[in-house]
Design a protein around this motif. Structure first.
Motif, PDB file in Angstrom:
ATOM      1  N   ALA A  75       1.839 -15.179  -7.628  1.00  0.00           N
ATOM      2  CA  ALA A  75       2.050 -15.042  -6.251  1.00  0.00           C
ATOM      3  C   ALA A  75       1.461 -13.776  -5.800  1.00  0.00           C
ATOM      4  N   THR A  76       1.321 -13.654  -4.383  1.00  0.00           N
ATOM      5  CA  THR A  76       0.682 -12.354  -4.048  1.00  0.00           C
ATOM      6  C   THR A  76       1.606 -11.122  -4.325  1.00  0.00           C
ATOM      7  N   PRO A  77       0.863 -10.136  -4.887  1.00  0.00           N
ATOM      8  CA  PRO A  77       1.847  -8.792  -5.010  1.00  0.00           C
ATOM      9  C   PRO A  77       1.819  -7.680  -3.974  1.00  0.00           C
ATOM     10  N   ASP A  78       2.898  -6.929  -4.018  1.00  0.00           N
ATOM     11  CA  ASP A  78       2.778  -5.803  -2.946  1.00  0.00           C
ATOM     12  C   ASP A  78       2.565  -4.500  -4.130  1.00  0.00           C
ATOM     13  N   VAL A  79       2.195  -3.483  -3.357  1.00  0.00           N
ATOM     14  CA  VAL A  79       1.855  -2.285  -4.044  1.00  0.00           C
ATOM     15  C   VAL A  79       3.018  -1.460  -3.993  1.00  0.00           C
ATOM     16  N   LEU A  80       3.685  -1.215  -5.157  1.00  0.00           N
ATOM     17  CA  LEU A  80       5.094  -0.515  -5.303  1.00  0.00           C
ATOM     18  C   LEU A  80       4.866   0.934  -5.115  1.00  0.00           C
ATOM     19  N   PHE A  81       3.718   1.397  -5.924  1.00  0.00           N
ATOM     20  CA  PHE A  81       3.142   2.726  -6.133  1.00  0.00           C
ATOM     21  C   PHE A  81       1.828   2.963  -6.322  1.00  0.00           C
ATOM     22  N   SER A  82       1.312   4.049  -5.766  1.00  0.00           N
ATOM     23  CA  SER A  82      -0.086   4.183  -6.255  1.00  0.00           C
ATOM     24  C   SER A  82      -0.289   5.806  -5.990  1.00  0.00           C
ATOM     25  N   ASN A  83      -0.878   6.314  -7.068  1.00  0.00           N
ATOM     26  CA  ASN A  83      -1.085   7.862  -7.084  1.00  0.00           C
ATOM     27  C   ASN A  83      -2.629   8.171  -7.196  1.00  0.00           C
TER      28      ASN A  83
ATOM     29  N   THR B  82     -11.910 -19.282  -4.772  1.00  0.00           N
ATOM     30  CA  THR B  82     -11.926 -17.967  -5.130  1.00  0.00           C
ATOM     31  C   THR B  82     -11.781 -17.019  -3.777  1.00  0.00           C
ATOM     32  N   LEU B  83     -12.055 -17.506  -2.695  1.00  0.00           N
ATOM     33  CA  LEU B  83     -11.608 -16.808  -1.437  1.00  0.00           C
ATOM     34  C   LEU B  83     -10.437 -16.047  -1.091  1.00  0.00           C
ATOM     35  N   PRO B  84      -9.283 -17.168  -1.438  1.00  0.00           N
ATOM     36  CA  PRO B  84      -7.880 -16.874  -1.230  1.00  0.00           C
ATOM     37  C   PRO B  84      -7.611 -15.404  -2.265  1.00  0.00           C
ATOM     38  N   LEU B  85      -8.079 -15.545  -3.365  1.00  0.00           N
ATOM     39  CA  LEU B  85      -7.771 -14.326  -4.309  1.00  0.00           C
ATOM     40  C   LEU B  85      -8.685 -13.067  -3.789  1.00  0.00           C
ATOM     41  N   THR B  86      -9.806 -13.246  -3.402  1.00  0.00           N
ATOM     42  CA  THR B  86     -10.451 -12.226  -2.737  1.00  0.00           C
ATOM     43  C   THR B  86      -9.693 -11.540  -1.716  1.00  0.00           C
ATOM     44  N   ILE B  87      -9.358 -12.303  -0.899  1.00  0.00           N
ATOM     45  CA  ILE B  87      -8.379 -11.787   0.353  1.00  0.00           C
ATOM     46  C   ILE B  87      -7.314 -11.175   0.064  1.00  0.00           C
ATOM     47  N   ASP B  88      -6.431 -11.494  -0.930  1.00  0.00           N
ATOM     48  CA  ASP B  88      -5.490 -10.672  -1.500  1.00  0.00           C
ATOM     49  C   ASP B  88      -6.024  -9.419  -2.152  1.00  0.00           C
ATOM     50  N   VAL B  89      -7.207  -9.236  -2.915  1.00  0.00           N
ATOM     51  CA  VAL B  89      -7.566  -8.324  -3.794  1.00  0.00           C
ATOM     52  C   VAL B  89      -8.000  -7.032  -2.640  1.00  0.00           C
ATOM     53  N   ILE B  90      -8.503  -7.532  -1.591  1.00  0.00           N
ATOM     54  CA  ILE B  90      -8.869  -6.459  -0.491  1.00  0.00           C
ATOM     55  C   ILE B  90      -7.839  -5.795  -0.077  1.00  0.00           C
ATOM     56  N   ARG B  91      -6.806  -6.809   0.531  1.00  0.00           N
ATOM     57  CA  ARG B  91      -5.487  -6.363   0.891  1.00  0.00           C
ATOM     58  C   ARG B  91      -4.947  -5.242  -0.063  1.00  0.00           C
ATOM     59  N   ILE B  92      -4.862  -5.636  -1.082  1.00  0.00           N
ATOM     60  CA  ILE B  92      -4.250  -4.630  -2.164  1.00  0.00           C
ATOM     61  C   ILE B  92      -4.834  -3.348  -1.968  1.00  0.00           C
ATOM     62  N   LEU B  93      -6.266  -3.235  -2.283  1.00  0.00           N
ATOM     63  CA  LEU B  93      -6.981  -2.222  -2.096  1.00  0.00           C
ATOM     64  C   LEU B  93      -6.710  -1.339  -0.896  1.00  0.00           C
ATOM     65  N   ASP B  94      -6.321  -2.265   0.301  1.00  0.00           N
ATOM     66  CA  ASP B  94      -6.103  -1.158   1.340  1.00  0.00           C
ATOM     67  C   ASP B  94      -4.749  -0.606   1.251  1.00  0.00           C
ATOM     68  N   ASP B  95      -3.896  -1.392   0.594  1.00  0.00           N
ATOM     69  CA  ASP B  95      -2.432  -1.004   0.548  1.00  0.00           C
ATOM     70  C   ASP B  95      -2.706   0.517  -0.460  1.00  0.00           C
ATOM     71  N   MET B  96      -3.367   0.568  -1.593  1.00  0.00           N
ATOM     72  CA  MET B  96      -3.333   1.230  -2.590  1.00  0.00           C
ATOM     73  C   MET B  96      -3.727   2.668  -1.761  1.00  0.00           C
ATOM     74  N   ARG B  97      -4.959   2.519  -0.949  1.00  0.00           N
ATOM     75  CA  ARG B  97      -5.273   3.548  -0.024  1.00  0.00           C
ATOM     76  C   ARG B  97      -4.229   4.275   0.798  1.00  0.00           C
ATOM     77  N   ARG B  98      -3.679   3.426   1.496  1.00  0.00           N
ATOM     78  CA  ARG B  98      -2.523   3.713   2.241  1.00  0.00           C
ATOM     79  C   ARG B  98      -1.481   4.831   1.245  1.00  0.00           C
ATOM     80  N   PHE B  99      -1.432   4.514   0.181  1.00  0.00           N
ATOM     81  CA  PHE B  99      -0.324   5.469  -0.542  1.00  0.00           C
ATOM     82  C   PHE B  99      -0.972   6.695  -0.602  1.00  0.00           C
ATOM     83  N   TRP B 100      -2.291   6.870  -1.020  1.00  0.00           N
ATOM     84  CA  TRP B 100      -3.116   7.912  -1.122  1.00  0.00           C
ATOM     85  C   TRP B 100      -3.395   8.939   0.175  1.00  0.00           C
TER      86      TRP B 100
END
Length: 314
Positions: free
Chosen positions: A191-199, A296-314
């Motif tokens: 299932a799609t994950p959330d970013v709990l923490f990123s530094n 593959t596209l649904p997986l790509t959508i999730d990955v790009i969202r995760i990258l966005d969320d990581m940068r929000r932590f930064w």
């Protein structure tokens, strides 16, 4: 049988790999375009590509071209994807497909409007090994998924003018190697994950030099993603289930994995061939164009969202 024609945009290292190893019964590389015409001509001669276009616009205007492979720097992916879709071409774009989710949403909307296929050239989503491992995991024999480790470290000379550290060229570890690590984790998560923490530790230019991230989804499956541009690490992905764990060495283009069960016995899984990694991407796009589900596209959508969320932590 329909025969398709590819146009290549961009002349980077990955474009050379794509052209050098290209094998497809249903398609051929028909033309190439990039900014510097002499280099385009040399590229076409090296790989026996019949058509050289003076501009990208000329390539996109050619009705013979069915598919476009985009291999330009990350910061201009969106520009060329939108132009190709607007011209009525199916698109395979190198990773990371976009800079952010907003760009990807716009591209997907246009692809849907034009009835075209858009896919990311992410090897992990296309290698036969991963499809086989997913079958085994889905069978239930490994038990519940618990933890994933996805490290990726690559040493780059600390040169601020190099594209790897240049913010104007979308530099940084995240968009270059991080997309592989996050894609590895997302492929196995159910299932799609959330970013709990990123530094992050930034380079002097402001781009990310190294980072550590923790992911978790609603099924309590967790993953860690560790990235570095100043320390080489083994690209060994680990996927731990209740009854066994999977190790995948050199995971971006892997064709072999090991499953170690709780009682100590081991099983080697082999599928596909590392040298054919880019051709599996070609095959997946053709299958999708011919009516297969765009898996593959649904997986790509999730990955790009995760990258966005990581940068929000930064």
């Amino acid at each position: 049988m329909t025969h398709y024609h590819w146009g290549i945009i961009g002349l980077g290292d990955i474009a050379h790999q794509f052209a050098a190893g290209f094998k497809s019964e249903k398609s051929e590389i028909y033309g190439v375009a990039a900014r510097r015409l002499p280099k385009v001509q040399a590229f076409a001669e090296e790989f026996s590509i019949p058509t050289v276009y003076e501009t990208v616009e000329d390539l996109l205007a050619d009705d013979v071209i069915d598919f476009v492979y985009i291999a330009v720097p990350n910061n201009v992916h969106h520009q060329y994807i939108m132009a190709a879709l607007q011209a009525g071409k199916h698109v395979l774009c190198e990773k990371a497909i976009t800079m952010n989710s907003a760009e990807l949403t716009e591209e997907i909307a246009l692809a849907k409007e034009k009835n075209l296929v858009l896919q990311e050239a992410m090897t992990i989503f296309n290698m036969p090994l991963y499809l086989e491992l997913k079958k085994i995991a889905d069978s239930g024999t490994l038990g519940k998924l618990k933890l994933i480790q996805a490290p990726f470290g690559s040493y780059k000379e600390p040169d601020p003018t190099n594209r790897f550290f240049n913010p104007e060229l979308a530099g940084g570890a995240l968009l270059d190697i991080g997309t592989y690590a996050v894609s590895f984790a997302r492929f196995f998560l159910s299932a799609t994950p959330d970013v709990l923490f990123s530094n992050v530790l930034p380079f002097e230019t402001g781009v990310d030099e190294q980072s550590i991230t923790v992911l978790r989804n609603q099924k309590d499956e967790m993953a860690t993603v560790s990235l570095s541009f100043q320390a080489k690490m083994p690209k060994q992905g680990i996927v731990a289930y209740e009854n066994a764990y999977i190790t995948v060495d050199e995971y971006p283009r892997a064709d072999k994995a090991e499953i170690v069960y709780r009682d100590g016995h081991k099983e080697i899984i082999e599928a596909g061939n590392t040298t054919e990694a880019l051709n599996y991407e070609v095959q997946t796009l053709i299958e999708t164009v011919e009516g297969a589900k765009n898996r593959t596209l649904p997986l790509t959508i999730d990955v790009i969202r995760i990258l966005d969320d990581m940068r929000r932590f930064w």
